[in-house]
Design a protein around this motif. Sequence first.
Motif: not given
Length: 115
Positions: A3-4, A34-35, A95-97, A104-105
Amino acid sequence: QVQLVESGGGLVQPGGSLRLSCVASRSISSFNAMGWYCQAPGKQRKLVAQITSGGSTNYADFVKGRFTISRDNAKNTVYLQMNSLKAEDTALYYCKAWAIGPDYWGQGTQVTVSS
């Protein structure tokens, strides 16, 4: 499942600043990068900034010199410091991983720049 959770969005006047945070449910050191992305109504989602596990950063041309991405591995958190905000920065920020396997978003945090 990772989870983000983003936070820090809000309403700000042109020229103002905001700092977005993205907290991950597991160590962000496990991700390749990450971004942050942004998506304005009716437009495609686009990359704003990225930071790799090694600390290298990459910025979209439209935010260079204004936004800064950083990470705190101990807090499993990635930040986006947004300065000199413009009306055109108004968007939902995600946020994205980048992981080995599915990426993941987060759910997004709204940034509105208006006087």
